[in-house]
Design an enzyme around this catalytic site. Structure first.
Site, PDB file in Angstrom:
ATOM      1  CE1 TYR A  22      -4.356  -1.310   0.078  1.00 54.85           C
ATOM      2  CE2 TYR A  22      -3.194  -3.084   1.204  1.00 54.85           C
ATOM      3  CZ  TYR A  22      -4.300  -2.617   0.523  1.00 54.85           C
ATOM      4  OH  TYR A  22      -5.367  -3.451   0.304  1.00 54.85           O
ATOM      5  CE1 TYR A 149      -8.526  -5.152   1.498  1.00 54.95           C
ATOM      6  CE2 TYR A 149      -8.399  -5.859   3.790  1.00 54.95           C
ATOM      7  CZ  TYR A 149      -7.825  -5.732   2.547  1.00 54.95           C
ATOM      8  OH  TYR A 149      -6.564  -6.192   2.318  1.00 54.95           O
ATOM      9  CG  ASP A 241     -13.503 -11.181   7.303  1.00 55.15           C
ATOM     10  OD1 ASP A 241     -12.698 -11.437   8.220  1.00 55.15           O
ATOM     11  OD2 ASP A 241     -13.164 -10.608   6.252  1.00 55.15           O
ATOM     12  CE  LYS A 270      -6.169  -7.150   9.624  1.00 56.64           C
ATOM     13  NZ  LYS A 270      -4.837  -6.805   9.120  1.00 56.64           N
TER      14      LYS A 270
END
Length: 430
Positions: A22, A149, A241, A270
């Site tokens: 990114y 996302y 999610d 994560k």
């Protein structure tokens, strides 16, 4: 070699060989070399320390270089570092699955391991599409929220909201029907849309309560529960999610703990390993699993990764979960949640702030500009650099400023961050 030469050398060497995520490499600021992490702090090679209040992309639950997690990984490393997970198993994977399933909604019965959040989503999507295929049905459309996302691999991109991120690949993404997040006003309309598509939809995938990368967009658990109940009645499979929201971020262990309904499949990554090692997990119900349980080998879920259920990553996850469930960690989560809720009140009345919001340890607000809220709002870079100069790592999503701190942050450290936020708001005040 002095520190200035060292920094120049590390920065130059990095720029010569590395392509950062990114990041527009041509216009990017100089990369900061980090040489050490401890608790909420990261240290560069000049000795300057930075408060990591975004948990290094939302992964570091208990702070950097946690000694207990490190010790457990070290012990496992000297016992078994890796084994193929096809035809073999090991204690850390079995124990992690057992421990995790005890914490999840009661219908979650099986665990499938992968490498990261995107792959956890890919596995979930493949499960749902093949679930229908194994029963002789063709259901290929996916239902997802606008602004979603779910990751950067092709399947995950397909079910993520269309944006500049996905534009070069649009012709290669599969068909997805995007709907608004639910509220009291639009629920009936959403139900009507889903009813009309129910025979074509393989599944409905969603980020519960918080759409993280979209700018920490938040919506009510009650409205999501109502939509989930409707999907359940129609037989539409649901993929929850929790890559971001899992493991305490929302104030409870999982966003699922706020909901009255249970999903069919859940995705995790994560914070799963406490931020120490990459790992993804997809869990599912017996109903999903049983659609693949067959004498017909063609009904096998043909998916795998070289490091599936890596013993080191499983051990890190077990250690992180052990810390997460301790009373002092749970008290820290409650304390951070309370401090955030009080600070949001101050933010809400500041003239430079719009839409101050919070759920659990996640706090966000929009920095008011004449250009509106956007990931590409140039104020983001200026705010990032200002906080960096103050020794605080923030990574604004355009003009959206957010906090997702490690649970070990103290009240005093959090107050220091709040104070600097207010000072920066006044400094950049229109």
């Amino acid at each position: 070699m002095n520190t200035i030469t060292q920094q120049a050398s590390l920065t130059q060497r990095d720029r010569a060989v590395n392509w950062h995520p990114y990041t527009q490499m041509k216009t990017a600021d100089a990369i900061i070399p980090i040489v050490k992490g401890e608790g909420i702090y990261l240290f560069d090679n000049e000795g300057k320390k930075y408060m990591d209040v975004v948990s290094s992309w939302w992964v570091t639950l208990h702070g950097h270089s946690h000694p207990y997690i490190a010790q457990r990984i070290f012990e496992q490393l000297n016992t078994l570092e890796q084994v193929i997970f096809a035809g073999f198993t090991h204690e850390p994977a079995i124990q992690l699955s057992e421990n995790l399933l005890k914490l999840l909604p009661t219908n979650q019965k099986k665990v499938f391991y992968s490498d990261n959040g995107s792959t956890a989503v890919e596995v979930a999507l493949k499960m749902c599409i093949q679930y229908a295929h194994n029963q002789g049905k063709k259901k290929t459309k996916i239902l997802a929220f606008k602004n979603a996302y779910h990751g950067d691999t092709f399947g995950a991109m397909s079910v993520s909201g269309k944006s500049f991120w996905t534009k070069p690949f649009e012709s290669m993404l599969f068909e997805v029907v995007f709907i608004d997040t639910p509220n009291a006003e639009n629920l009936k309309d959403l139900q009507s849309q889903i009813r009309n598509l129910k025979d074509e939809v393989a599944c409905f995938i969603y980020e519960p309560l918080v759409q993280g990368a979209a700018g920490m967009l938040m919506y009510n658990a009650e409205d999501l529960s109502s939509l989930m109940k409707f999907c359940r009645e129609l037989g539409v499979l649901m993929v929850q999610d929790e890559v971001f929201t899992g493991f305490g971020r929302t104030g409870k262990l999982f966003a699922a703990n706020y909901l009255a309904e249970q999903p069919d499949i859940m995705c995790f990554s994560k914070g799963l390993t406490g931020g120490t090692m990459p790992m993804g997990i997809t869990t599912c119900s017996d109903e999903i699993y049983n659609a693949f349980w067959s004498d017909d080998k063609h009904k096998t879920l043909f998916h795998g990764h070289s490091f599936t259920a890596n013993p080191l990553a499983c051990t890190a996850a077990l250690a992180s979960m052990e810390i997460l469930l301790k009373e002092d960690t749970q008290m820290n989560i409650k304390r951070i949640t309370h401090q955030h809720s009080e600070f949001v009140k101050s933010l809400a009345i500041h003239p430079q702030v719009e839409n101050a919001r919070q759920v659990g340890t996640i706090l966000a607000f929009d920095f008011k500009t004449e250009y509106g809220t956007s990931y590409f709002n140039e104020i983001g870079k200026r705010l990032y650099n200002e906080f960096l100069q103050r020794g605080i790592i923030m990574r604004p999503l355009g003009n959206v400023i957010y906090l997702v701190p490690p649970y070990c942050i103290t009240s005093e450290e959090l107050d220091f961050v709040y104070q600097n936020i207010m000072e920066v708001l006044d400094l950049f005040r229109n």
